[in-house]
Design a protein around this motif. Structure first.
Motif, PDB file in Angstrom:
ATOM      1  N   SER A 120       3.669  -1.278   4.755  1.00 38.36           N
ATOM      2  CA  SER A 120       3.639  -1.899   3.436  1.00 38.36           C
ATOM      3  C   SER A 120       4.747  -2.944   3.294  1.00 38.36           C
ATOM      4  O   SER A 120       5.873  -2.750   3.744  1.00 38.36           O
ATOM      5  N   HIS A 123      -2.839   2.381  -5.763  1.00 40.51           N
ATOM      6  CA  HIS A 123      -2.286   2.432  -4.407  1.00 40.51           C
ATOM      7  C   HIS A 123      -2.256   1.077  -3.714  1.00 40.51           C
ATOM      8  O   HIS A 123      -1.710   0.957  -2.618  1.00 40.51           O
ATOM      9  N   CYS A 180       0.868  -1.174   0.000  1.00 44.00           N
ATOM     10  CA  CYS A 180       0.000   0.000   0.000  1.00 44.00           C
ATOM     11  C   CYS A 180       0.910   1.231   0.000  1.00 44.00           C
ATOM     12  O   CYS A 180       1.747   1.374   0.893  1.00 44.00           O
ATOM     13  N   THR A 181       0.740   2.092  -0.957  1.00 46.52           N
ATOM     14  CA  THR A 181       1.686   3.189  -1.168  1.00 46.52           C
ATOM     15  C   THR A 181       1.723   4.205  -0.032  1.00 46.52           C
ATOM     16  O   THR A 181       2.681   4.951   0.097  1.00 46.52           O
ATOM     17  N   TYR A 182       0.688   4.237   0.797  1.00 41.21           N
ATOM     18  CA  TYR A 182       0.535   5.274   1.807  1.00 41.21           C
ATOM     19  C   TYR A 182       0.815   4.781   3.231  1.00 41.21           C
ATOM     20  O   TYR A 182       0.625   5.531   4.192  1.00 41.21           O
ATOM     21  N   LEU A 195       4.054   9.331   0.845  1.00 42.00           N
ATOM     22  CA  LEU A 195       3.272   9.617  -0.350  1.00 42.00           C
ATOM     23  C   LEU A 195       2.667  11.005  -0.207  1.00 42.00           C
ATOM     24  O   LEU A 195       2.026  11.319   0.789  1.00 42.00           O
TER      25      LEU A 195
END
Length: 372
Positions: free
Chosen positions: A94, A192, A88-90, A267
């Motif tokens: 992750s 994302h 998950c980019t945020y 991000l």
């Protein structure tokens, strides 16, 4: 049937155009109405409503005091694990972030709980990443069994589960589940969430339906502001809320307002949501629904949270740690994201009381609910 059937009747681009073309006179008409409908909500979150925020705030405050009294509920999150199989980019947890992973043992959970109880909390939110082999249903159930005698209310914010798995956790004492769609824009969602079970948009979208069918007491909804246009995401969240209330009318609901915060692998927001925007949105939700609980976390600043309780917010967290073991076991482990309001529980309690409100340490009991 599920929310997906309702969701597919709407088009993101069409909604965006409708929201942004609202004229001021339409906002004025809405504010004269006693009953705010979903179509009215579009107008209250539109750019045209900005000049009317003070009027919206006064009405929101009056509705909230009528429904919830002069009370603010306090809860605290406890992170059980930062292990995760999703990208998950945020999120600092992750899978592609090279961090040391940690999952709390029984002894560590009880040590964290002992610290939290000393602070006065009776409502706890258990949080994990998504790692089915390490922190799957059996681990979560065991954690609930381990601590349920110590709290009146236990909520979770974990990976989406199947209906029978939720039923198992409810039988162990689970009270509420928070599950955020992050964004209702399917293409952006995929961007994302490129890898892992969370990349399945439809399965996540149908999670509240599975919760409703399982008979959960309360469901928490929300979008992560910054991934997409907050106005359109908020309309879809409101649409989701109204569908669920009609379909699972015995269940209670809450809305949260997370904005992107700094984290490992950071991000930048695609669309900025200003403090003024967030005030507008909080008030719009309260005008739409006098019963829904509105929650604000320590992602927000001291100043904003000080003023938010007059806007329609009914519950806030305090002294939050977003890392497993963050309260007493391992304070230096990696956080999921940075918090903004770092005041102690006692300081938040005093702030609330200084503004004429009473602190509620567990989820709302019937004595605080005006059913007239």
């Amino acid at each position: 049937m599920s929310f997906k059937n309702t969701f597919e009747k709407y088009d993101w681009d069409t909604l965006e155009k409708e929201i942004y073309k609202v004229p001021p006179k339409e906002v004025e008409k809405v504010l004269l109405k006693d009953k705010i409908e979903l179509e009215d909500f579009k107008k209250l979150i539109s750019p045209a409503a900005k000049p009317y925020i003070e009027q919206m705030a006064q009405r929101s405050n009056a509705i909230t005091r009528k429904r919830f009294g002069n009370t603010i509920q306090m809860y605290i999150p406890m992170y059980l694990s930062n292990e995760c199989q999703n990208i998950c980019t945020y999120c600092g947890f992750s899978m592609d972030n090279g961090i040391r992973r940690k999952t709390l043992s029984d002894a560590e959970i009880l040590k964290e709980v002992a610290h939290i109880k000393k602070l006065g909390y009776d409502h706890i939110l258990l949080v994990t990443g998504e790692a089915s082999k390490t922190v799957g249903v059996s681990y979560i159930k065991h954690a609930i069994d381990l601590i349920r005698s110590r709290f009146s209310n236990i909520s979770i914010e974990v990976q989406p589960l199947d209906q029978d798995e939720y039923e198992t956790l409810i039988s162990s004492g689970l009270y509420a589940v928070l599950v955020y769609q992050e964004t209702y824009h399917k293409a952006t969602y995929k961007t994302h969430h490129p890898k892992g079970r969370k990349s399945n948009f439809d399965y996540r979208l149908d999670t509240p339906d599975r919760l409703g069918k399982a008979g959960i007491h309360k469901i928490g909804l929300g979008a992560l502001f910054g991934l997409e246009d907050w106005r359109v995401d908020s309309f879809y969240t409101a649409l989701h809320l109204k569908y669920l209330q009609k379909t699972y009318w015995k269940t209670k609901y809450s809305i949260s307002f997370p904005r992107l915060r700094p984290h490992q692998g950071g991000l930048d927001p695609k669309v900025e949501m200003t403090d003024t925007d967030l005030v507008q949105l909080i008030c719009a939700y309260r005008l739409l629904d006098e019963d829904v609980e509105l929650s604000l976390s320590t992602r927000e600043s001291e100043t904003f949270r000080n003023h938010s309780i007059h806007l329609g917010i009914t519950s806030i967290s305090a002294e939050s740690k977003t890392n497993p073991g963050g309260y007493s076991v391992e304070p230096e482990s990696l956080e999921q994201f940075e918090i903004s309001d770092e005041r102690t529980t006692e300081q938040i309690k005093q702030m609330i009381q200084s503004q004429g409100y009473e602190v509620v340490w567990k989820d709302w009991s019937k004595s605080y609910m005006n059913t007239n």
